[in-house]
Design a protein around this motif. Structure first.
Motif, PDB file in Angstrom:
ATOM      1  N   ASP A 249     -25.534  -3.191  14.401  1.00  0.00           N
ATOM      2  CA  ASP A 249     -26.151  -2.618  15.593  1.00  0.00           C
ATOM      3  C   ASP A 249     -26.926  -3.687  16.357  1.00  0.00           C
ATOM      4  O   ASP A 249     -26.896  -3.733  17.589  1.00  0.00           O
ATOM      5  CB  ASP A 249     -27.097  -1.476  15.198  1.00  0.00           C
ATOM      6  N   TYR A 250     -27.606  -4.549  15.649  1.00  0.00           N
ATOM      7  CA  TYR A 250     -28.418  -5.573  16.303  1.00  0.00           C
ATOM      8  C   TYR A 250     -27.544  -6.655  16.941  1.00  0.00           C
ATOM      9  O   TYR A 250     -27.878  -7.182  17.999  1.00  0.00           O
ATOM     10  CB  TYR A 250     -29.393  -6.188  15.299  1.00  0.00           C
TER      11      TYR A 250
ATOM     12  N   ALA B 221     -26.324  -5.368  20.110  1.00  0.00           N
ATOM     13  CA  ALA B 221     -27.412  -5.456  21.091  1.00  0.00           C
ATOM     14  C   ALA B 221     -27.564  -6.888  21.604  1.00  0.00           C
ATOM     15  O   ALA B 221     -27.706  -7.121  22.808  1.00  0.00           O
ATOM     16  CB  ALA B 221     -28.720  -4.977  20.466  1.00  0.00           C
TER      17      ALA B 221
ATOM     18  N   TRP C 211     -34.215  -2.777  25.371  1.00  0.00           N
ATOM     19  CA  TRP C 211     -33.828  -2.479  23.990  1.00  0.00           C
ATOM     20  C   TRP C 211     -35.067  -2.222  23.127  1.00  0.00           C
ATOM     21  O   TRP C 211     -35.105  -1.276  22.338  1.00  0.00           O
ATOM     22  CB  TRP C 211     -33.021  -3.653  23.438  1.00  0.00           C
ATOM     23  N   VAL C 212     -36.091  -3.062  23.271  1.00  0.00           N
ATOM     24  CA  VAL C 212     -37.333  -2.891  22.510  1.00  0.00           C
ATOM     25  C   VAL C 212     -37.996  -1.575  22.862  1.00  0.00           C
ATOM     26  O   VAL C 212     -38.494  -0.842  22.002  1.00  0.00           O
ATOM     27  CB  VAL C 212     -38.288  -4.073  22.770  1.00  0.00           C
TER      28      VAL C 212
ATOM     29  N   LYS D 159     -36.230   1.192  21.168  1.00  0.00           N
ATOM     30  CA  LYS D 159     -36.487   1.171  19.732  1.00  0.00           C
ATOM     31  C   LYS D 159     -37.879   1.735  19.399  1.00  0.00           C
ATOM     32  O   LYS D 159     -38.070   2.461  18.432  1.00  0.00           O
ATOM     33  CB  LYS D 159     -36.368  -0.259  19.194  1.00  0.00           C
TER      34      LYS D 159
ATOM     35  N   PRO E  61     -37.707   6.179  21.050  1.00  0.00           N
ATOM     36  CA  PRO E  61     -36.330   6.666  21.180  1.00  0.00           C
ATOM     37  C   PRO E  61     -36.169   7.782  22.222  1.00  0.00           C
ATOM     38  O   PRO E  61     -35.082   7.928  22.795  1.00  0.00           O
ATOM     39  CB  PRO E  61     -36.013   7.197  19.772  1.00  0.00           C
TER      40      PRO E  61
END
Length: 485
Positions: free
Chosen positions: A429-430, A433, A475-476, A479, A482
């Motif tokens: 997943d990372y 990203a 993205w952060v 995370k 959500p």
């Protein structure tokens, strides 16, 4: 685009498949063949143009097949077969919408800009259009992403071989990485391209058996649909567009606007037109006409790839006697997961010899992905970082030596990355990203430079930097919170 499968832990079975002496002989012959190709082409990789761009001598067909093979790895085969089992035929959109238009756009619109500039890389094109700052930023980010991706390929191959065949994970990592390092360091991009064409053929030969034999068993496409409807009542696994009118009507939770605009425009165009891993293969074409035709030839074959990637997953829904589940559920229950649908189909239809060919196709796919990353990294490091900022004045032979040593160093760093990956359960997943962080902003920067004369050097650098930072920040944000989605 680029699928990733992640085995959170090994299921209860020690292995899914056992190879006999004939299967192992086929695998050994493949490893010997790729090394011989690298050794044979060593004498044709004496200049920088030969080593990094295969002398710009590739025909449209060779460049086109290599262009596609650099993306058609075993992660593609196993990852999207798993996605097809989990989500149905919706996974086909990642080919017909998420690849074909972008590949055609590259050939028709963007290749004339790349090829006529005679640049060695996409960061090199940014240097010509925007200046050194943009080139440096793009080169560093691409180098970081490429080495990480190569390590992921190594780790994924080793883990799949462990789960599928019971092979030691360290043995799989080292034997594959040493083989790639040798043939790329010897023959450069030319060796990588010819091996990728060989690997493309092997992938098709090894994977084609499943859809053909599966369709015969199921009674054709109508039989597949009938069996899936019987095995999974209430699910809609065989319609491409009918369920995309609402987020809640399909198992992927996507809307048709996301497919057309998000996948079909931003993600696919970003990857296929600016990722140097694939663009490098087209830059090796012998003339502009071949460079424009290569992505079109690749697109024609890409249209057929779902037959060997998506269809096996759908056939698994129709003919497998066991129901596959998610990875975490499989670990708890000691059963098979979505990720194992392709090995299960191989075991179902392939006997001695044919099974070895199928496993060789998987290994060839992983090594194709690793070789693509390593050769692209060597070019960007040598021309866009080492020559630009470390040693600007040196003869051509020095840069070729640097390219060879950089190939070996890149493989060693990738091995370290592969072992680092073992510490994480959801690294795929990372990595997905990370890929999105760099590719989408790069697409905007390159397109503006090609199509808008008023784009300035400062605008190119700060736009690329702002796009990358904003992607990471978003993205952060998601995370941390959500519910922001």
């Amino acid at each position: 685009m680029i699928p990733f499968l992640c085995f959170a832990a090994q299921p209860a079975q020690s292995r899914l498949i056992s190879l006999n002496w004939l299967d192992l002989l086929i695998v050994a012959i493949y490893f010997a063949a790729v090394l011989l190709i690298g050794y044979y082409l060593k004498e044709r990789a004496t200049t920088g143009e030969d080593f990094f761009l295969a002398g710009r001598e590739m025909t449209a067909w060779v460049a086109g097949l290599s262009f596609l093979a650099a993306n058609l790895g075993a992660l593609e085969l196993m990852g999207w077969a798993a996605a097809a089992y989990q989500y149905g035929i919706l996974a086909t959109h990642w080919y017909w919408v998420g690849a074909i238009p972008a590949m055609l756009f590259l050939g028709v619109v963007m290749m004339p800009f790349y090829y006529i500039s005679k640049t060695h890389s996409v960061p090199g094109y940014l240097q010509l259009r925007y200046g050194e700052a943009s080139r440096g930023l793009a080169a560093v980010s691409f180098g970081f992403m490429t080495v990480l991706m190569s390590g992921i390929n190594m780790y994924a191959m080793a883990l799949v071989m462990k789960v599928v065949l019971g092979w030691d994970i360290n043995f799989s990592i080292w034997i594959s990485s040493i083989t790639v390092a040798i043939y790329v360091a010897l023959g450069g991009l030319r060796s990588a391209i010819f091996n990728e064409v060989l690997q493309f053929m092997l992938i098709w030969l090894g994977a084609l058996l499943i859809p053909i034999l599966g369709l015969v068993e199921a009674g054709g496409w109508e039989g597949v649909k009938a069996r899936i409807a019987q095995n999974f009542p209430g699910g809609d696994y065989t319609h491409l567009w009918r369920t995309l009118g609402s987020f809640s009507d399909n198992p992927m939770g996507i809307h048709w606007t996301g497919i057309v605009l998000g996948l079909g425009w931003v993600i696919s165009f970003g990857y296929w037109t600016t990722d140097f891993l694939v663009v490098q293969r087209v830059l090796a074409a012998k003339d502009l006409r071949s460079a424009k035709l290569a992505p079109i030839i690749g697109a024609a074959f890409k249209m057929m790839v779902p037959f060997i990637v998506i269809l096996p997953g759908l056939l698994g829904l129709a003919v497998l006697p066991v129901r596959l589940v998610g990875e975490s559920e499989a670990v708890v229950a000691g059963t098979h997961s979505y990720n194992e649908v392709l090995p299960l189909m191989l075991a179902r239809y392939c006997g001695p010899g044919l099974l070895g060919l199928g496993i060789t196709a998987l290994i060839a796919g992983f090594m194709s992905g690793m070789a693509g990353n390593v050769s692209a990294f060597a070019t960007v490091w040598t021309y866009d970082i080492y020559r630009a900022y470390i040693r600007k004045q040196a003869d051509d032979a020095h840069y070729v030596r640097m390219g060879r040593w950089c190939t070996i160093l890149g493989v060693l760093v990738s091995i370290g990355t592969a072992y680092l990956v073992m510490q994480f359960k959801s690294i795929m997943d990372y990595v997905q990203a990370l890929f999105s962080f760099f590719i989408a902003p790069l697409l905007g920067t390159v397109l503006l430079g090609m199509l808008w004369k008023r784009a300035t050097p400062a605008g190119g650098f700060w736009g690329l930097l702002a796009g990358t930072i904003s992607s990471v920040a978003m993205w952060v944000w998601v995370k941390v919170n959500p519910s922001a989605l």
